[in-house]
Design an enzyme around this catalytic site. Structure first.
Site, PDB file in Angstrom:
ATOM      1  CB  THR A 142      67.436  40.332 -32.219  1.00  0.00           C
ATOM      2  OG1 THR A 142      67.005  39.728 -31.008  1.00  0.00           O
ATOM      3  CG2 THR A 142      66.754  41.671 -32.393  1.00  0.00           C
ATOM      4  CB  THR A 143      71.144  39.916 -36.054  1.00  0.00           C
ATOM      5  OG1 THR A 143      71.655  40.597 -34.903  1.00  0.00           O
ATOM      6  CG2 THR A 143      71.883  40.429 -37.278  1.00  0.00           C
ATOM      7  CE1 TYR A 180      54.767  48.064 -25.254  1.00  0.00           C
ATOM      8  CE2 TYR A 180      53.185  46.609 -24.208  1.00  0.00           C
ATOM      9  CZ  TYR A 180      53.505  47.839 -24.744  1.00  0.00           C
ATOM     10  OH  TYR A 180      52.571  48.843 -24.767  1.00  0.00           O
ATOM     11  CE1 TYR A 184      71.137  39.322 -26.795  1.00  0.00           C
ATOM     12  CE2 TYR A 184      69.452  38.499 -28.290  1.00  0.00           C
ATOM     13  CZ  TYR A 184      70.440  39.404 -28.003  1.00  0.00           C
ATOM     14  OH  TYR A 184      70.754  40.389 -28.906  1.00  0.00           O
ATOM     15  NE  ARG A 233      67.797  44.270 -31.123  1.00  0.00           N
ATOM     16  CZ  ARG A 233      67.330  44.731 -32.283  1.00  0.00           C
ATOM     17  NH1 ARG A 233      66.039  44.967 -32.413  1.00  0.00           N
ATOM     18  NH2 ARG A 233      68.147  44.953 -33.291  1.00  0.00           N
ATOM     19  CE  LYS A 258      74.009  38.352 -28.689  1.00  0.00           C
ATOM     20  NZ  LYS A 258      73.241  38.366 -29.963  1.00  0.00           N
ATOM     21  CB  ILE A 302      76.299  35.546 -30.017  1.00  0.00           C
ATOM     22  CG1 ILE A 302      76.472  34.153 -29.401  1.00  0.00           C
ATOM     23  CG2 ILE A 302      75.297  35.496 -31.170  1.00  0.00           C
ATOM     24  CD1 ILE A 302      75.193  33.553 -28.830  1.00  0.00           C
TER      25      ILE A 302
END
Length: 287
Positions: A46-47, A109, A135, A140, A163, A205
């Site tokens: 995502t980063t 979503y 994750y 998010r 994570k 992470i």
């Protein structure tokens, strides 16, 4: 999987001021983090602004990373999404040579039930040619992998860890208390790295480790070695910077910090915009 203990860094994707992927800055970032002492690299998370990086760009980033890193540290690659069948197809079709594991964020979503999350990840784990890291990032995705769901998934032979970025300490503790010994627990929240390692976690992470790889890696190593006094000292020194990295969105803040150190431009892709002058000045003051 002990090679994934310690500090992994969720790499940003450097862009030029006109918005193209900056291959030279990508190589600088790889070297900057590796020489800073991180234990492994996470690409296309995502980063890395994965929703706005094209499939061809992702393939190029992975190819360059494989060539440039040349085995110096392990590589983890992000493949996730909210269409289970499409993610499974991507897992089968992506060239994953040189990759140690897949990091897969929960569907965003759709907001599946816990039974749906179990079925999603089990399907991906069956399809994946590489070990899978869960994750959990509810901020998010809009859904949370509960401790019970994580522990259910931990029984799958191709799911090797998580994570955990829920920020829910009680949930994290429940996973740590109940997980198999060989199931990796990695913090997804930089500032919770020390307390979670103290309770049995194996590492992090990290976002901040893009910009401060040496300091952050030293803090994680001290925590894993049981030197909690040194780890606390380093953690508290990093604490003031952390909220600034997220104030205008991730990776806006950490890219500003990298730009101030000459690693890459502060450029991000819409709908994100670069850090404001005021935020950049406050980050610079702390750096």
């Amino acid at each position: 999987m002990n090679k994934l203990h310690g500090t992994g860094v969720a790499l940003v994707t450097p862009f030029t001021p006109t918005g193209a992927v900056d291959a030279n800055a990508w190589r600088r970032l790889l070297d900057f983090t590796i020489t800073g002492g991180v234990d492994y690299l996470v690409i296309n998370g995502t980063t890395g602004e994965s929703p706005t990086v094209t499939p061809d760009e992702k393939a190029d980033l992975l190819r360059v990373a494989r060539e440039h890193v040349a085995g110096r540290v392990p590589l983890v690659y992000g493949i996730g999404g909210n269409d289970t069948a499409a993610v499974a197809r991507q897992l089968r079709e992506t060239d994953l040579a040189g990759i140690m594991a897949i990091l897969s964020a929960s569907p965003a979503y759709n907001k599946p039930s816990q039974a749906g999350l179990v079925a999603h990840y089990q399907h991906l784990a069956d399809a994946s040619p590489l070990p899978l890291l869960l994750y959990n990032v509810p901020g998010r995705t809009g859904s949370n992998l509960t401790a019970d769901t994580t522990l259910t998934l931990a029984r799958h032979p191709n799911i090797i860890g998580i994570k955990e970025a829920s920020g829910n300490l009680e949930q994290c503790l429940a996973i740590l208390a109940g997980k198999p010994a060989d199931f990796l627990f990695l913090s997804g929240d930089d500032m919770l790295t020390l307390p979670l390692i103290a309770c049995g976690g194996q590492g992090i992470i990290s976002v901040m480790a893009n910009a401060l790889p040496r300091q952050f890696s030293e803090m994680t190593r001290a925590a894993l070695a049981g030197d909690l006094a040194r780890a606390r000292q380093l953690l508290f020194s990093l604490l003031p910077l952390n909220p600034l990295l997220y104030e205008e969105g991730n990776p806006v803040g950490v890219k500003a910090a990298l730009a101030l150190q000459g690693v890459c431009e502060p450029a991000v892709r819409l709908p994100l915009v670069p850090a404001s002058a005021g935020l950049t000045a406050r980050i610079q003051a702390l750096l």
